[in-house]
Design an enzyme around this catalytic site. Sequence first.
Site, PDB file in Angstrom:
ATOM      1  N   ASP A  44       0.968  -1.607  -0.046  1.00  0.00           N
ATOM      2  CA  ASP A  44      -0.013   0.205   0.191  1.00  0.00           C
ATOM      3  C   ASP A  44       0.500   1.155  -0.067  1.00  0.00           C
ATOM      4  OD1 ASP A  44      -1.885  -2.032   0.064  1.00  0.00           O
ATOM      5  OD2 ASP A  44      -2.922  -0.906   2.070  1.00  0.00           O
ATOM      6  N   LYS A  73      -6.891  -4.996  -3.323  1.00  0.00           N
ATOM      7  CA  LYS A  73      -7.029  -6.161  -1.944  1.00  0.00           C
ATOM      8  C   LYS A  73      -8.851  -5.232  -0.859  1.00  0.00           C
ATOM      9  CE  LYS A  73      -3.233  -4.076   1.458  1.00  0.00           C
ATOM     10  NZ  LYS A  73      -4.163  -3.559   1.980  1.00  0.00           N
ATOM     11  N   CYS A 132      -1.780  -2.354   7.671  1.00  0.00           N
ATOM     12  CA  CYS A 132      -2.115  -2.844   6.753  1.00  0.00           C
ATOM     13  C   CYS A 132      -1.224  -4.464   6.704  1.00  0.00           C
ATOM     14  CB  CYS A 132      -2.067  -2.478   5.429  1.00  0.00           C
ATOM     15  SG  CYS A 132      -3.854  -2.143   5.118  1.00  0.00           S
TER      16      CYS A 132
HETATM   17  C1  C5J Z   1      -3.040   0.472   5.625  1.00  0.00           C
HETATM   18  C2  C5J Z   1      -5.190   1.412   6.706  1.00  0.00           C
HETATM   19  N1  C5J Z   1      -2.255   0.539   4.457  1.00  0.00           N
HETATM   20  N2  C5J Z   1      -3.902   2.102   7.206  1.00  0.00           N
HETATM   21  N3  C5J Z   1      -4.276   1.100   5.744  1.00  0.00           N
HETATM   22  O1  C5J Z   1      -2.682   0.689   6.317  1.00  0.00           O
HETATM   23  O2  C5J Z   1      -6.071   1.906   6.445  1.00  0.00           O
END
Ligand code: C5J
Length: 244
Positions: free
Chosen positions: A37, A144, A177
């Site tokens: 991400d 995802k 994540c």
């Molecule tokens: C991730 C989130 N990528 N913090 N998403 O950590 O919502």
Amino acid sequence: MSTIPVCAVPEGAVVEVAASPYPYPLPVEHTALVMIDFQRDFMEAGGFGETLGNNVALLRASLEPGARLLAAARKAGMLVVHTLEAHKPDLSDLPRSKQLRGNLPPELRIGAEGAMGRILVAGEPGNGIVPEVAPIEGEWQVHKPGKGAFWATGLHEKLQARGITHLLFAGVTTEVCVQTSMREANDRGYECLLVTDATGKPSAAYFPEFKEAAIKMIEAQGGIVGWTADTAAVEAALTAMPNP
Ligand code: C5J
């Protein structure tokens, strides 16, 4: 197809990464780097991370080590997987529990029009990966809908078909994540290593204290979730690889 990967150390070059709680054996041909991400939605103003009240500038310390790690993995010929937290434009993969979480007003929720397009929606400018660690041809991109990379993505089956048994994790955020994905992977039998600075150690997390705690949880009890090491340790191991 079996859902249990065979995690006996496979054939091929194996290098050793100086890691905690003890050295991590890395079978190069059977290891994938998972970049979680690294998206504008989390790292830049106007995205999802900021709408949740986070200081997104804190995550940027992960970029320089993340880019070095990516370069080292590419040079070693490792599989690279980029994940994106991304919903379908019709939001059919967005559970109500996620959409309404945070008690946000409708104009700040997932799917709303934000400063970089629709928030957390696939294909929108804000949903793309930041240029410093952008994917190149041949690298996998996995959309995802959840926090973990294995939920509703088919990633496990694809990794098994490719003979992957070991995963290196970089990206953001450790406390959400990255950690979720690493735990999902651990339960599926992968040998996992969290690259601590490429996930932003020590200050680059929305919650630095959560990051420190996550690292301790991973390493505790003899590495109950896996190993941790910094980018320099992975680089050193891959440089020592015979016939890179
Ligand atoms: C991730 C989130 N990528 N913090 N998403 O950590 O919502």
